[in-house]
Motif scaffolding. Structure first.
Motif, mmCIF file in Angstrom:
data_model
loop_
_atom_site.group_PDB
_atom_site.id
_atom_site.type_symbol
_atom_site.label_atom_id
_atom_site.label_comp_id
_atom_site.label_asym_id
_atom_site.label_seq_id
_atom_site.Cartn_x
_atom_site.Cartn_y
_atom_site.Cartn_z
ATOM 1 N N ARG A 11 9.772 -56.028 -8.981
ATOM 2 C CA ARG A 11 10.076 -54.907 -8.032
ATOM 3 C C ARG A 11 9.444 -53.390 -8.928
ATOM 4 N NH1 ARG A 11 10.903 -53.576 -3.055
ATOM 5 N NH2 ARG A 11 11.838 -51.652 -2.754
ATOM 6 N N TYR B 165 6.245 -50.898 -8.545
ATOM 7 C CA TYR B 165 5.948 -49.747 -7.890
ATOM 8 C C TYR B 165 5.877 -48.429 -8.725
ATOM 9 C CZ TYR B 165 11.080 -49.540 -7.454
ATOM 10 O OH TYR B 165 12.440 -49.748 -7.476
ATOM 11 N N TYR B 166 6.547 -48.477 -10.031
ATOM 12 C CA TYR B 166 6.193 -47.355 -10.928
ATOM 13 C C TYR B 166 4.797 -47.270 -11.469
ATOM 14 C CZ TYR B 166 11.244 -47.131 -11.094
ATOM 15 O OH TYR B 166 12.655 -47.121 -10.986
ATOM 16 N N ILE C 18 17.107 -59.260 -2.291
ATOM 17 C CA ILE C 18 18.421 -58.738 -1.701
ATOM 18 C C ILE C 18 18.610 -57.900 -0.560
ATOM 19 C CG2 ILE C 18 19.229 -59.263 -4.095
ATOM 20 C CD1 ILE C 18 18.672 -56.230 -4.704
ATOM 21 N N PRO D 218 12.476 -51.339 1.400
ATOM 22 C CA PRO D 218 11.322 -50.382 1.997
ATOM 23 C C PRO D 218 10.857 -49.710 0.735
ATOM 24 C CG PRO D 218 13.096 -49.797 3.059
ATOM 25 C CD PRO D 218 13.704 -50.765 2.491
ATOM 26 N N ILE D 219 9.618 -49.178 0.834
ATOM 27 C CA ILE D 219 9.104 -48.088 -0.226
ATOM 28 C C ILE D 219 8.837 -46.677 0.637
ATOM 29 C CG2 ILE D 219 8.658 -49.376 -1.924
ATOM 30 C CD1 ILE D 219 5.664 -48.881 -1.413
ATOM 31 N N ASP D 220 9.266 -46.663 1.901
ATOM 32 C CA ASP D 220 9.069 -45.377 2.692
ATOM 33 C C ASP D 220 9.377 -44.042 1.842
ATOM 34 O OD1 ASP D 220 11.466 -46.555 3.212
ATOM 35 O OD2 ASP D 220 11.762 -44.573 4.271
ATOM 36 N N GLN D 221 10.318 -44.141 1.110
ATOM 37 C CA GLN D 221 10.589 -42.778 0.520
ATOM 38 C C GLN D 221 9.718 -42.495 -0.719
ATOM 39 O OE1 GLN D 221 12.840 -40.549 1.837
ATOM 40 N NE2 GLN D 221 12.968 -42.312 3.459
ATOM 41 N N HIS D 222 9.139 -43.337 -1.282
ATOM 42 C CA HIS D 222 8.246 -43.174 -2.325
ATOM 43 C C HIS D 222 6.969 -42.927 -1.746
ATOM 44 C CE1 HIS D 222 10.138 -46.528 -5.071
ATOM 45 N NE2 HIS D 222 10.605 -46.624 -3.894
ATOM 46 N N GLY E 201 14.379 -45.846 -7.262
ATOM 47 C CA GLY E 201 13.005 -46.231 -7.097
ATOM 48 C C GLY E 201 12.180 -44.919 -6.966
ATOM 49 N N GLU F 100 21.630 -42.083 -11.311
ATOM 50 C CA GLU F 100 21.963 -43.277 -12.002
ATOM 51 C C GLU F 100 21.435 -42.892 -13.538
ATOM 52 O OE1 GLU F 100 21.592 -43.520 -8.955
ATOM 53 O OE2 GLU F 100 22.889 -45.464 -8.493
ATOM 54 N N HIS G 74 19.732 -44.566 -15.446
ATOM 55 C CA HIS G 74 18.425 -44.917 -15.894
ATOM 56 C C HIS G 74 17.345 -43.614 -15.212
ATOM 57 C CE1 HIS G 74 20.113 -47.544 -13.156
ATOM 58 N NE2 HIS G 74 18.985 -47.534 -12.312
ATOM 59 N N THR H 233 25.846 -51.406 -7.143
ATOM 60 C CA THR H 233 25.523 -52.863 -6.353
ATOM 61 C C THR H 233 25.116 -53.901 -7.483
ATOM 62 O OG1 THR H 233 24.180 -53.867 -4.762
ATOM 63 C CG2 THR H 233 23.314 -51.888 -5.936
ATOM 64 N N ARG I 209 23.307 -59.252 -0.060
ATOM 65 C CA ARG I 209 23.714 -59.371 -1.626
ATOM 66 C C ARG I 209 24.843 -60.162 -1.619
ATOM 67 N NH1 ARG I 209 22.389 -55.199 -6.309
ATOM 68 N NH2 ARG I 209 21.244 -56.573 -7.431
HETATM 69 C C1 EPZ Z 1 16.893 -50.217 -8.274
HETATM 70 O O1 EPZ Z 1 16.001 -50.539 -7.249
HETATM 71 C C2 EPZ Z 1 17.059 -51.431 -9.481
HETATM 72 N N1 EPZ Z 1 15.789 -51.766 -9.775
HETATM 73 C C3 EPZ Z 1 18.172 -52.335 -8.865
HETATM 74 O O2 EPZ Z 1 18.294 -53.425 -9.688
HETATM 75 C C4 EPZ Z 1 19.204 -52.073 -8.267
HETATM 76 O O3 EPZ Z 1 20.272 -52.556 -7.466
HETATM 77 C C5 EPZ Z 1 18.981 -50.538 -7.392
HETATM 78 O O4 EPZ Z 1 18.115 -49.634 -8.074
HETATM 79 C C6 EPZ Z 1 20.103 -49.581 -6.877
HETATM 80 O O5 EPZ Z 1 21.027 -49.265 -7.921
HETATM 81 C C7 EPZ Z 1 15.011 -51.260 -10.619
HETATM 82 O O6 EPZ Z 1 15.522 -50.249 -11.150
HETATM 83 C C8 EPZ Z 1 13.948 -51.906 -10.958
HETATM 84 P P1 EPZ Z 1 16.878 -48.177 -4.758
HETATM 85 P P2 EPZ Z 1 15.512 -49.949 -6.235
HETATM 86 O O7 EPZ Z 1 15.596 -47.534 -4.363
HETATM 87 O O8 EPZ Z 1 14.943 -48.665 -6.693
HETATM 88 C C9 EPZ Z 1 16.802 -47.901 0.351
HETATM 89 C C10 EPZ Z 1 18.636 -55.440 -10.736
HETATM 90 O O9 EPZ Z 1 19.350 -56.363 -10.440
HETATM 91 N N2 EPZ Z 1 15.395 -47.507 0.100
HETATM 92 O O10 EPZ Z 1 17.847 -47.295 -5.161
HETATM 93 O O11 EPZ Z 1 14.591 -50.636 -5.454
HETATM 94 C C11 EPZ Z 1 17.049 -49.534 -0.193
HETATM 95 O O12 EPZ Z 1 16.505 -50.402 0.953
HETATM 96 C C12 EPZ Z 1 17.945 -54.745 -9.602
HETATM 97 O O13 EPZ Z 1 18.369 -55.099 -11.876
HETATM 98 C C13 EPZ Z 1 14.885 -47.017 1.354
HETATM 99 O O14 EPZ Z 1 15.330 -47.183 2.278
HETATM 100 O O15 EPZ Z 1 16.486 -49.517 -5.331
HETATM 101 C C14 EPZ Z 1 18.328 -49.502 -0.539
HETATM 102 O O16 EPZ Z 1 19.111 -49.530 0.507
HETATM 103 C C15 EPZ Z 1 18.144 -55.238 -8.181
HETATM 104 N N3 EPZ Z 1 13.742 -46.693 1.315
HETATM 105 C C16 EPZ Z 1 18.635 -48.183 -1.115
HETATM 106 O O17 EPZ Z 1 17.670 -47.241 -0.520
HETATM 107 C C17 EPZ Z 1 12.818 -46.459 0.254
HETATM 108 O O18 EPZ Z 1 11.862 -45.892 -0.020
HETATM 109 C C18 EPZ Z 1 18.670 -48.101 -2.664
HETATM 110 O O19 EPZ Z 1 17.464 -48.615 -3.155
HETATM 111 C C19 EPZ Z 1 13.615 -47.004 -1.045
HETATM 112 C C20 EPZ Z 1 14.757 -47.261 -1.071
#
Ligand code: EPZ
Length: 430
Positions: free
Chosen positions: A93, A96-97, A119, A123-127, A165, A189, A191, A304, A331
């Motif tokens: 995943r 994307y970084y 899970i 999407p990565i629309d916000q990135h 992300g 978070e 991180h 989560t 999930r």
């Molecule tokens: C990070 O994923 C972690 N992965 C995940 O850990 C973790 O579950 C998640 O954050 C939530 O804490 C990494 O750090 C590599 P998000 P990420 O962007 O960045 C929505 C593990 O098991 N969203 O915070 O992909 C998305 O669909 C993994 O270690 C958009 O709609 O999660 C979700 O509902 C699994 N558009 C919510 O935001 C976007 O552009 C949070 O996702 C980006 C996300």
């Protein structure tokens, strides 16, 4: 095929050391390419997602050398490509970084759309919204994200959802941009804070990480640093629940107790005793667990990434509990496997309705993703009899020495690759 074989029933006792945080380390690895000077990263977990990311860095010419198992030296001066081979990136995943870091430094990047645990739609629309706001042109071409920018200029960016992300990625792209970028509704978070601290130790000017407004004043260049990754909140939480579910008494060391507060709070509601020290927590569990409800939320809410472990515990608790997943829609894939071990769980929409049972029984099951896989291991540790768990490559993405750490706490668990080793294990443990 590699699998874990587990005989349940032993209460976990003793001490366990927690590794560096995988999800912080992934952002930090990407950030390390933003300077041409040498960077030393300590407390890096030796897990497959990290090793895959390191290989991807090396594939574009970045020098990465191991000083010891958990310390690396990075020098990005010789990077000669901004296109990352999809072989490395499709599997994780955090690929994307690379987009944020390469765009931040070279103003261009081509990286395949990210993979990772299935899970949700993820999407990565916000990135992309963030990169565009900084002045980059972003296209999706044959499954790749292609970014180009003449220059990057600071901007105010409001994230429509709280995303770890995108928050980290925008920081990576904005640290060297002209002017002051503001990220509103940023993720908080641990991180995110760790990546910001790492970037600041390289000379970046980032303020407010850990709150929902992050301010990044672009600097001309970044320099080398030596930095130690924070402890893994989720690995720590997983061992906390393993102690709770097995009626254990485990001291979880090398943690930041503040990062574990939402997890500790749920364990206390479930009847466990938690003792907090400066950099460790002890989880003592006696008697049957009590019911409670869990709802996943962005930090400081219940993570989560701890939801499956929480459900495994509640499925053994007295009474009916509800687990609501509000971050990712897919999930609950472990529920079928847990049902085969005797759990009574009904999933309706994003909520699991759990009727606690008195015990699990061992079964042959598969890990559906990283955290659910770890949760099923915990279930097997509490179960009567033998379980085997397949697809452990998911678990190895994020847990360093998982079976060895559990064995040291008295668990009967072994990683095997052949059927006859399963039979040998069964003969040995009786
Ligand atoms: C990070 O994923 C972690 N992965 C995940 O850990 C973790 O579950 C998640 O954050 C939530 O804490 C990494 O750090 C590599 P998000 P990420 O962007 O960045 C929505 C593990 O098991 N969203 O915070 O992909 C998305 O669909 C993994 O270690 C958009 O709609 O999660 C979700 O509902 C699994 N558009 C919510 O935001 C976007 O552009 C949070 O996702 C980006 C996300």
């Amino acid at each position: 095929m590699e699998q874990y074989v587990i005989k349940g029933g032993n209460a976990l006792k003793g001490e366990v050391n927690i590794a560096g945080a995988k999800n912080a380390a992934l952002g930090i690895l990407a950030a390390s390419i933003l300077t041409d000077e040498t960077v030393i990263i300590e407390n890096l977990p030796d897990v497959s997602d990290i090793n895959m990311f390191i290989q991807a860095m090396q594939s574009i010419g970045c020098m990465v050398e191991h000083i010891d198992r958990n310390t690396i030296k990075v020098n990005a001066i010789a990077i000669d490509s901004t296109e990352v081979d999809e072989g490395y990136m499709k599997k994780i995943r955090a690929s994307y970084y690379m987009l944020g870091a390469l765009t931040g430094k070279y103003h261009r990047a081509k990286v395949v759309l990210p993979g990772g645990c299935k899970i949700g739609t993820r999407p990565i629309d916000q990135h992309i919204k963030g990169f565009k706001a900084l002045g980059a042109k972003v296209d999706i071409v044959s499954g790749n994200v292609v970014i180009e920018a003449d220059k990057l200029t600071a901007n105010d960016i409001y994230l429509d959802v709280v995303t770890v992300g995108a928050t980290i990625n925008i920081m990576l792209a904005a640290v060297l941009a002209d002017g002051k970028t503001i990220i509103e509704n940023a993720a908080k978070e641990p991180h995110v804070v760790d990546v910001a601290n790492f970037l600041n130790s390289m000379g970046a000017n980032i303020k407010g990480a850990g709150t929902d407004t992050i301010r990044i004043r672009g600097v001309e260049k970044l320099h080398g640093t030596t930095y130690s990754v924070i402890p893994d909140q989720i690995e720590a939480g997983t061992f906390m629940f393993a102690s709770a579910v097995t009626g254990g008494n485990v001291l979880i060391k090398n943690v930041i107790p503040k990062h574990l507060e939402s997890i500790s709070a749920k364990l206390i509601e479930m009847g466990c005793e938690i003792k907090e020290y400066d950099d460790s927590v002890r989880v003592i569990s006696e008697g049957r667990l009590k019911k409670t409800n869990i709802k996943t939320l962005p930090y400081p809410g219940f993570p989560t990434d701890m939801q499956p472990q929480g459900a495994v515990a509640l499925a053994l608790a007295e009474g009916t509990s509800l687990v609501t997943e509000s971050i990712f829609e897919n999930r609950f894939k472990y529920v079928d496997e847990l049902t085969r071990m005797g759990a009574t769980i009904k999933v309706e929409g994003n909520t699991a309705i759990i009727e606690g049972v008195e015990k699990y029984t061992g079964a042959n099951i598969s890990a559906p993703d990283l955290r659910a896989g770890a949760a099923l291991v915990i279930a097997a540790l509490a179960a009567d009899g033998i379980s085997t768990i397949e697809d452990i490559h998911f678990i190895e993405r994020g847990y360093e020495d998982f079976p060895a750490k559990l064995s040291k706490l008295g668990a009967l668990i072994e990683k095997v690759s052949e059927e006859k080793e399963v039979r040998k294990f069964i003969l040995r443990v009786g």
